[in-house]
Design an enzyme around this catalytic site. Structure first.
Site, mmCIF file in Angstrom:
data_model
loop_
_atom_site.group_PDB
_atom_site.id
_atom_site.type_symbol
_atom_site.label_atom_id
_atom_site.label_comp_id
_atom_site.label_asym_id
_atom_site.label_seq_id
_atom_site.Cartn_x
_atom_site.Cartn_y
_atom_site.Cartn_z
ATOM 1 N N GLY A 54 0.861 -1.175 0.000
ATOM 2 C CA GLY A 54 0.000 0.000 0.000
ATOM 3 C C GLY A 54 0.902 1.230 0.000
ATOM 4 N NE ARG A 90 5.431 -3.336 -4.437
ATOM 5 C CZ ARG A 90 4.121 -3.441 -4.205
ATOM 6 N NH1 ARG A 90 3.632 -3.255 -3.001
ATOM 7 N NH2 ARG A 90 3.293 -3.738 -5.205
ATOM 8 C CD GLN A 203 -2.978 -6.997 -3.386
ATOM 9 O OE1 GLN A 203 -3.706 -7.624 -4.138
ATOM 10 N NE2 GLN A 203 -1.838 -6.484 -3.777
ATOM 11 C CG ASP A 244 0.071 2.149 -5.706
ATOM 12 O OD1 ASP A 244 -1.073 1.688 -5.843
ATOM 13 O OD2 ASP A 244 0.889 1.728 -4.876
ATOM 14 C CG ASN A 254 -5.301 1.872 -7.134
ATOM 15 O OD1 ASN A 254 -4.511 1.964 -6.190
ATOM 16 N ND2 ASN A 254 -6.458 1.243 -7.010
ATOM 17 C CE LYS A 255 -2.029 -4.084 -6.628
ATOM 18 N NZ LYS A 255 -0.637 -4.523 -6.967
HETATM 19 O O1 MRU Z 1 0.534 -3.926 -4.587
HETATM 20 P P1 MRU Z 1 -0.092 -3.215 -3.425
HETATM 21 O O2 MRU Z 1 -0.879 -4.108 -2.535
HETATM 22 O O3 MRU Z 1 0.919 -2.377 -2.666
HETATM 23 O O4 MRU Z 1 -1.115 -2.204 -4.103
HETATM 24 C C1 MRU Z 1 -1.876 -1.350 -3.292
HETATM 25 C C2 MRU Z 1 -2.803 -0.487 -4.053
HETATM 26 O O5 MRU Z 1 -2.915 -0.567 -5.246
HETATM 27 C C3 MRU Z 1 -3.540 0.555 -3.263
HETATM 28 O O6 MRU Z 1 -4.780 0.815 -3.835
HETATM 29 C C4 MRU Z 1 -2.714 1.840 -3.252
HETATM 30 O O7 MRU Z 1 -1.407 1.591 -2.839
HETATM 31 C C5 MRU Z 1 -3.316 2.858 -2.376
HETATM 32 S S1 MRU Z 1 -3.185 2.412 -0.687
HETATM 33 C C6 MRU Z 1 -3.924 3.580 0.248
#
Ligand code: MRU
Length: 363
Positions: A54, A90, A203, A244, A254-255
């Site tokens: 996140g 990352r 997630q 992100d 975003n994801k």
């Molecule tokens: O790969 P992740 O689990 O780190 O991805 C997280 C996301 O895509 C969240 O939506 C994003 O980081 C926002 S968290 C408040």
């Protein structure tokens, strides 16, 4: 938020003062476990292997990682090595660079002997600031949910849909996309949340569902492909997701799968909001599709799934035919034109440069 009735953050200094502790998110939802980070290598591993994940939590963990690193080597070379090592963990969440640059800028002018202490103080501040930003996002987003609730027949819940986990587990506490949800729930507004499972790492199914369950928010986990159908049939009043990295012009990374939800929302006239704290905004970028680095993760995350067996043990199994290839782009970019609004700590604005500039004139 509460875990087993106790207020808990996702990251905190250990009681002996010698390390940082985190919730190990790779163990949820079947086990609540914590892990101890005592070195730069521990912090880098925790971010890369997604024990913490996140965007805001990645930033907070990186700040703590700088403290751990500077305890080991506070020289100029050590500072540069810590920044580079953590930055490489990352690539997509801009909060990582934001936090690392902040700690480096604070530490660099100091004598090496005082750098670690300064980094520790700043890591604590970054965590506390994150919680305050998220609470402000909750307050800014609550009226959006309340407005829908007032248009609904009495007692009918507002149906929200969210993707991945932009909840308190993705931050230090409270969450971004979940902040208005928790605020509305706590204000007594009847709610129901559709939770995208969010393949490949699930997630939504393993983290968002877990935290909504803990907080008593009614929710239903759905397969990633169900959202469009639910929107077509009027079962979604509002989509809210995290980010992100959002560009200065309002493109939202975003994801993976977020873009498809935005397309379906657009086609069905469902408002699509993005909870975007300012550390997740990359003011240097304009065109998200061309300029944001998209993390490619291991194919194994697609080919294998983990879950609990009937005997209670957790196992990982292969779901592909032997010999099939798998690919795993971990994020996508939703163009600003598909975003109804950005919910920031300073209020809600349109996803464009002019509106963002109005809220953040100093940027
Ligand atoms: O790969 P992740 O689990 O780190 O991805 C997280 C996301 O895509 C969240 O939506 C994003 O980081 C926002 S968290 C408040």
């Amino acid at each position: 938020m509460n875990v087993h009735g106790r207020p808990t953050r996702t990251i905190w200094p250990s009681s002996d003062g010698a390390a940082v502790e985190i919730i190990d998110q790779t163990r949820l939802p079947h086990e609540f476990a914590t892990a101890r980070l005592a070195t730069l290598a521990d912090a880098a591993h925790a971010i890369r292997a997604m024990l913490v994940r996140g965007a805001p939590l990645i930033g907070a963990a990186a700040a703590w990682g700088m403290w751990l690193a500077l305890r080991e080597d506070a020289s100029d070379a050590g500072l540069a090595r810590a920044h580079a090592t953590l930055l490489a963990t990352r690539p997509t969440a801009v909060n990582l660079r934001w936090a690392l640059d902040r700690v480096r800028a604070a530490a660099a002018p100091l004598a090496p002997g005082t750098r670690a202490a300064a980094a520790r103080t700043l890591a604590i501040d970054i965590c506390d600031e994150d919680v305050a930003l998220n609470r402000a996002i909750g307050a800014a987003g609550l009226p959006l949910i309340r407005a829908i609730a007032t248009r609904k027949p009495a007692g009918q819940p507002v149906n929200l849909l969210t993707h991945c986990n932009a909840g308190w587990l993705a931050t230090v506490d409270v969450g971004t996309a979940t902040a208005p949800i928790y605020a509305a729930h706590d204000a007594g507004i009847p709610l129901h949340v559709w939770v995208d499972e969010t393949r490949p790492r699930n997630q939504g199914a393993s983290l968002t569902a877990w935290e909504l369950l803990n907080h008593g928010v009614p929710h239903t986990v759905i397969s990633d492909n169900a959202g469009g159908h639910l929107m077509q049939h009027g079962h979604v009043d509002l989509v809210i997701v995290g980010t992100d990295r959002t560009t200065a012009h309002g493109d939202v990374c975003n994801k993976i799968g977020t873009y498809l939800k935005a397309l379906a929302a657009h086609d069905n006239g469902v408002p699509f909001y993005v909870a975007a704290p300012s550390p997740s905004i990359d003011w240097t970028l304009r065109d998200g599709r061309r300029e944001i680095p998209i993390e490619e993760r291991a194919a194994r995350e697609v080919s294998h799934v983990s879950g609990r067996l009937a005997d209670g043990t957790v196992a990982t199994i292969d779901i592909l035919p032997a010999g099939s290839a798998a690919a795993n782009p971990a994020f996508d970019v939703t163009p600003a034109r598909l975003v109804t609004g950005l919910v920031t700590e300073r209020g809600v604005c349109a996803a464009n440069a002019k509106s963002l500039k109005t809220l953040f004139p100093e940027k």
